[in-house]
Scaffold this active site. Structure first.
Site, short mmCIF file in Angstrom:
data_model
loop_
_atom_site.label_atom_id
_atom_site.label_comp_id
_atom_site.label_asym_id
_atom_site.label_seq_id
_atom_site.Cartn_x
_atom_site.Cartn_y
_atom_site.Cartn_z
N ASP A 154 -6.73 0.42 13.35
CA ASP A 154 -5.60 0.81 12.51
C ASP A 154 -5.13 -0.37 11.64
OD1 ASP A 154 -3.58 2.98 12.14
OD2 ASP A 154 -2.18 1.43 12.80
N GLU A 199 -9.64 1.01 9.19
CA GLU A 199 -8.75 1.67 8.23
C GLU A 199 -8.23 0.58 7.31
OE1 GLU A 199 -4.52 3.87 7.65
OE2 GLU A 199 -4.77 2.25 9.04
C1 NOJ Z 1 -2.07 4.17 9.98
C2 NOJ Z 1 -2.13 5.48 10.69
O1 NOJ Z 1 -3.17 6.26 10.13
C3 NOJ Z 1 -0.78 6.14 10.54
O2 NOJ Z 1 -0.79 7.44 11.03
C4 NOJ Z 1 0.25 5.30 11.24
O3 NOJ Z 1 1.54 5.82 11.01
C5 NOJ Z 1 0.21 3.85 10.74
N1 NOJ Z 1 -1.11 3.33 10.62
C6 NOJ Z 1 0.99 2.95 11.66
O4 NOJ Z 1 0.25 2.75 12.83
#
Ligand code: NOJ
Length: 561
Positions: free
Chosen positions: A207, A250
């Site tokens: 993430d 991500e």
């Molecule tokens: C990215 C995630 O995809 C999202 O859903 C989340 O709110 C944020 N990171 C914080 O972890």
């Protein structure tokens, strides 16, 4: 010393089909209205039957659940609502038995403010955990900048009354950022990875990677430095523990920075989501202009063979259109989310794909055919295989996180409870009485069966996952023609973004000595080359074609080699 890439033992992810789900919304086995691992286990055969080769689980660790689990309060445990660690291991075992790998979310940019580390840090300046977070005595000048959720999140620095200091949070205020530059925090991140690897996972969807590696602190002026060496450290550790484990990052970054994340010699992240292609793909779907998409594809061509894109249409967040120009973004809003209630964070659309495309089967097939044939590994979001809808009454991103619709039983067969964690969609075209797995399973012409077939075909065209591509000019701004080559085999894909039919002419670039025939992989209308050395194909409105290049017997002979 060996580089990370020398250690990799299997590039399975290059031809995988990933299915993303949250345990919470998939299947409830104990009737409490919340999905759980036991429920998920009952659905493993469904996923296997669909052709999925890897399951990506969204966060399921212990959490107050204020950001759908992206606010972890214990990295080493399963949230009791979803089951136990024992259930988790049963699940990974069940997946493995069916040949499916498991990826899990790794959320280490921040913790929940309920995490014992944060509690210890805030309550005592001398706590060994104090330096695991980012503090400032005074409110930093840039406290009102860099919010990830504008409109909902007011600041990135919040005063903690107990600590009597401000703490930094890139996301919501209940998600204090970890001080990822602290070697102790880094060591803990490795330990977390090692733990789950030991329990059977094949890797992590990491993430918020740009924030994990970014310099953090109150005194930073201008653009913060990025610690790319951290990525190499994560990767090496993983591969020392398990040769074929991967990280899917991500990172919504600009193409010029892609290779910094993949690593110039492939020694950092194995996979990243291709946000650049995602946004320009939606632009192409909205206005039938492939210009920006073709540009994004060229700009994001990975330069190292182990690097791979994760290709997606919609995910659990909003469709972020922040990288399009303002007029382009407006055109996508006009086409797919004109109403303000459909938009989010000043940059995106919060709807599911099917309602965005007005449930038009032709456009849904076009979109998915693209997702399965653009360079990379497809990542399906649960429910998209039956064209599930959204519930715009629910706040923020929750509208697209409703329970899976299995049948026309009460609560869509998801749960026997009277009330579920989020309401099941029950009315209208996307309600569970009409949109559900059981119904579509029985109907040979259903979207679910189409999806199964296209997944099978994607698995049989490894050229897409492994090969090099080129975009072929058809002189039609609304038609994308791509050709992939891998180990002497080639496939050619056509996609018509227009609402009207189009005839295109192009050369197949068949290898010398091979018969110039395009074998249709999805139906029997093959294409023979014309006298002018070009193929001439008429595509229906939103039509698409998957061809293998070369005559049929030649192709068969080759596939046996
Ligand atoms: C990215 C995630 O995809 C999202 O859903 C989340 O709110 C944020 N990171 C914080 O972890």
């Amino acid at each position: 010393m060996k580089r990370g890439t020398d250690l990799i033992t299997d590039l399975w992810y290059k031809n995988a089909v990933v299915y993303c789900l949250s345990v919470e919304s998939f299947m409830d086995s104990n009737g409490d209205g919340v999905g759980d691992f036991r429920g998920l286990m009952r659905r493993l055969d469904y996923l296997h039957g669909l052709g999925v080769t890897a399951i990506w689980l969204m966060p399921f660790q212990t959490s107050p659940g204020l950001d759908d689990g992206y606010d972890v309060s214990d990295y080493y445990g399963v949230d009791p609502r979803f089951g136990t660690l024992g259930d988790f291991v049963e699940f990974t075992h069940g997946a493995k038995q069916r040949g499916m790998r498991v990826l899990i979310d790794l959320v280490v940019n921040h913790t929940s403010n309920e995490h014992p580390w944060f509690k210890a840090a805030r309550s005592d300046p001398k706590s060994p955990y104090r330096d695991w977070y980012i503090w400032s005595k005074k409110k930093p000048a840039n406290a009102n900048e860099g919010m990830v959720f504008p409109g909902v999140q007011k600041t990135t620095w919040t005063r903690d009354e107990e600590a009597k200091e401000y703490y930094f949070h890139r996301f919501y205020e209940f998600q204090p950022d970890l001080n990822t530059a602290n070697p102790k925090v880094q060591a803990e991140i490795l330990k977390i990875m090692g733990f789950w690897i030991q329990l059977g996972v094949s890797g992590f969807r990491m993430d918020a990677v740009p924030f994990v590696i970014s310099e953090k602190g109150a005194d930073i002026e201008g653009k913060p430095k990025e610690h790319f060496e951290m990525l190499r450290q994560f990767r090496e550790f993983l591969q020392w523990r398990k040769g074929d484990a991967i990280i899917l990052a991500e990172a919504n970054i600009l193409p010029k920075d892609d290779m910094k994340y993949f690593g110039a010699d492939g020694d950092r992240m194995q996979m990243m989501f291709n946000f650049q292609v995602n946004q320009s793909l939606f632009y192409a779907l909205a206005v039938a202009d492939i210009g920006p998409l073709a540009k994004a594809l060229e700009e994001t061509k990975p330069e190292y063979p182990t690097a791979q894109w994760g290709l997606f249409l919609r995910n659990h967040d909003e469709l972020d259109l922040g990288r399009l120009t303002k007029p382009q973004r407006q055109q996508v809003f006009d086409a797919f989310g004109a109403d303000k209630s459909m938009q989010l964070y000043d940059r995106g659309i919060r709807r599911r794909l099917a309602p965005m495309l007005k449930g038009d089967r032709r456009r849904l097939e076009l979109a998915y055919s693209l997702m399965f044939t653009l360079p990379g590994t497809p990542v399906i979001r649960y429910g998209d295989e039956i064209a599930m809808g959204d519930d715009l009454e629910l706040p923020e991103r929750n509208c697209a996180r409703t329970p899976m619709q299995w049948s026309n039983d009460p609560q869509g067969g998801f749960s026997s409870a009277d009330k579920t964690f989020l309401p099941v969609i029950s009315d209208g075209a996307y309600g569970y009485p009409t949109t559900n797995v059981a119904e579509q399973r029985r109907d040979p012409g259903s979207f679910l069966n189409w999806m199964e077939r296209i997944i099978r075909m994607r698995q049989e065209t490894p050229e897409i996952g492994w090969g090099d591509f080129e975009i072929i000019d058809t002189r039609e701004p609304g038609v994308l023609a791509m050709r992939y080559v891998w180990r002497g085999n080639a496939v050619l894909l056509l996609h018509n973004f227009n609402a009207e039919g189009r005839t295109v002419k192009f050369r197949s670039k068949v290898q010398e000595g091979e018969p110039d025939c395009l074998v249709n992989l999805l139906s029997d209308d093959h294409s023979d080359v014309g006298k002018d050395g070009r193929h001439r194909v008429t595509l229906e409105p939103y039509g698409y074609r998957w061809y293998r290049v070369g005559a049929l017997d030649y192709v068969l002979k080759r596939s046996e080699m």
